[in-house]
Each structure stands twice: as structure tokens, then as C-alpha cells.
Design a protein around this motif. Sequence first.
Motif, mmCIF file in Angstrom:
data_model
loop_
_atom_site.group_PDB
_atom_site.id
_atom_site.type_symbol
_atom_site.label_atom_id
_atom_site.label_comp_id
_atom_site.label_asym_id
_atom_site.label_seq_id
_atom_site.Cartn_x
_atom_site.Cartn_y
_atom_site.Cartn_z
ATOM 1 N N ASP A 193 -8.076 4.574 -4.444
ATOM 2 C CA ASP A 193 -6.633 4.485 -4.013
ATOM 3 C C ASP A 193 -5.912 3.456 -4.975
ATOM 4 O OD1 ASP A 193 -7.199 6.092 -1.983
ATOM 5 O OD2 ASP A 193 -7.370 4.685 -0.528
ATOM 6 N N THR A 249 0.835 -1.224 0.017
ATOM 7 C CA THR A 249 -0.118 -0.051 -0.107
ATOM 8 C C THR A 249 0.889 1.095 0.059
ATOM 9 O OG1 THR A 249 -0.100 0.264 2.422
ATOM 10 C CG2 THR A 249 -1.818 -1.153 1.450
ATOM 11 N N THR A 309 -8.542 2.511 3.445
ATOM 12 C CA THR A 309 -8.296 2.335 1.866
ATOM 13 C C THR A 309 -9.662 2.659 1.317
ATOM 14 O OG1 THR A 309 -6.629 0.962 1.885
ATOM 15 C CG2 THR A 309 -7.668 0.891 0.001
ATOM 16 N N LEU A 315 -5.558 -1.683 4.794
ATOM 17 C CA LEU A 315 -6.497 -1.810 3.756
ATOM 18 C C LEU A 315 -8.006 -2.152 4.148
ATOM 19 C CD1 LEU A 315 -4.659 -4.968 1.835
ATOM 20 C CD2 LEU A 315 -4.946 -2.936 1.070
#
Length: 417
Positions: A279, A234, A275, A271
Motif C-alpha cells: 500500500d 492514507t 494497511t 494504519l
Amino acid sequence: MSDRAAVTSEETTDKQDAYANFDASADHDAESETEAGIAPSTTGWEWTQDELIAEIRESFALIEPHGPAAAAWFYDHFLGANPRYRKYFSDEPAIQHRRLFQAVQRIVSDLDRLEVFLPYLRRLALRHRKFGLRAAHYQAFGASLMATVANFCGERCTERTIAAWETGYGLVATVMLEAVADADSVAPPYWEAEIIAHEALTGDIARIVARPLEDTRLPSAYQFRAGQYAAVETAALPRVWRDFSFAGQPGNEEIEFHVQLGRAGGVSEVLVRQTAVGDHLRVAEAEGELAFPDPDRVARLLAVAHGTGAAPVYALVADAIAEGDRRPLTVLLVSDGGPHYLAEAFRALADKHGELTIEEIVDDLAAAVVQTHNAATGPGGGCGAVLVGPSAMVDECRSALLTAGVAAEGISSDLFD
């Protein structure tokens, strides 16, 4: 494990890499410019294959009883000699040390089985491709490996011992670097992917769908098989990769993960909680061999899945239906409390399959596994199995199945820790 459609907590699902967890592509000093493969030892020793393997194994037998200490000593030496790499390592050294030593054990054990040894090295190399490792990094790694051998073999370490390890490691590094070079010529080490759906399946499990974006330098579609997994990075945690299984079927332009909330600050927590649609993620190439045994080997199937470990099993069952595989199949779903989050989705698959039975297991899993196997192995052949979950659960089920008479090659598994 495979394209693990199941993303679970950091403590139970994250896989650690056996070698250094750093992104060498960020280093552009003279060392990282070395691209040539590492040749076998040029110390002048002459070896037959049997002599080389014997020397490596005899010396490794001195190191093996000290596995955790040897791995820790190796990393202390490696990072002491290469401090600029320290920032790229994970914050879980004990797990990393264990993975490293397990990899070395496996390589030493398989030195005389090239049909197993070479594919494993290639898979290991491709798994580390996302970190941008080059020959100079293998050389640094090799130097610390030789120092570790010398330290833990003590007075029994001779010039011949070091020459054997240099030759063996030279072969390992050459195979891995060649595998990386071949892969680099046809596909990127990872794909940028845009999140197009993000929804809560339970209070701590999110369904995340992403669309991989084509790399303009090496245009190629992202590919995976049902049952596989991929490492994900990420933007919030650069250079920290975690494995998640694919929950969706291959063959379309989207990939799907089921992510369970993990430790605070980990990839799973990012996540699930931080998120949103729009994204971007980085997704490494698919890995894993989780699969049902072929129809010509077994006539009945069993799958055991814990938590989000059910996601890759769901993908395998959906893929089997699409391929026309209607062998009798029992899926045992294990959760830590309450109904399993995919139970209803599996029951919908059962309507399409015709020979699919879904059971939710609360306790005494091993007994349920044996009972299911015994009920299934009537006329028509034995039972093949897929096991996905924490190592303790997988080991328990595997042991029960082996005792019940299932062949080891008929059991495919994916560990969460």
C-alpha cells in the motif's frame, strides 16, 4: 513533535493544524490562481514598530479572555464566506479552534522578538504546505480575522485598530508565503511512500516501514533527524493528516513508525488494521526539534516516554550511540498497563551504550523523575531531559524538573495531544 517514531491514538497523538485543514491544491478557480504575496496594509497609516505592536496587543487583550468563542466565531465566518473549504476541515473543531488561538497568541506575544517570531512563522508555513495554501487563501483568512477583531473589540475597534491588524497580518502572510515559495522550489510538499513491512508489536501497536518514492518533478531524498515526526495521509482518508514520530534512524532509504490503534475510522486505526505491504502513503516533510541537549551544556541525560512516545526516544538513543555520545542516560518508560513494548529493545541498546539505565514506571512518575535527577546530578554537571507523551504527563515532569533545578532550556518535549 519530531519525526515522531511514535504514532499513538487519535485522542492522544494527533496534532491539529492551527489554520484551515484543507487542501487548496484541489481548487482551481480564479481565487486560487493568485500567487503574489500579500503586502502590508496600504491604508495610509504610518507606524513605528513600537506603535504597531502596542495597538495590536492592546486590542488583542480585549479578545484574549474570549479565546474559544473568538476562534469558533472566526471559523463560522470563514466557512460561511468560503463554504467550498468546509469539506477539507477535520471533524474535531474544538481542538482546531484551540490550536488556532494558541498560534495567534504566540504570534502576538513574539512580535517584538524577530529571532523567535520569524522562525516560528516559517515552520508554521511549511507545516501547512501539504495543503497547497496560496495567497488567495491567506487573503480569505485575513478577511475573517479582521471581522473577528472588529466583532470582539466592539466599540473600542477603530480604523487604526483594523489598520494595525492588517499591517501585522500582511507581514505574517508575506513571511509564510515566501517560506513556502522557497521550499516549493527545492522539494515536494509530501512524498509518496510504499509500505514494505507491517507487523504487530503488540495487540494494538503496529510497526510500519515505508520507502519514500522520489518525486520526478523535484527529485530529492526524504530527510529527517532522529526525534522528529511527520504528517501521514492514507488513501482511505484523503486530506486527513496525522502526525507520527520516526522510530528508525536517519541515513537510509526507509522510514519507520510505531502506530497505536486509535479511534474507529481514524488514521491510526486505518494504519494498524487496514494497511498492508504494498500500500501507499503520503508523508509530509519532517518536523520537530526534539533532541538531547548538547554535551557542552549537560553531562547527564534523562528521558521520559509514554507508550509509543518511546519510539522517538529510541531513535535519539540509537543516534547518540552512532555518534559516540555515551553520556550517562536514564530512560523512564511509562505504559498504561503491563511491560512496556520497547523495554527489551532499550535493554539491547543499553548493552551497546554502556551508561544507559532503563526503568519501567507504574505510578508516581514525578517522584521517579526527581529521584532520577537528584541521583544523576553529582559531580560533573546538571541533567538535561527529553519528555514525550500526553500533555498532562509532560507538564507534570517538566514542573518537577524545574523545581529540582533543571534549566528550562535543558528540557526538550514532544506532546501527544
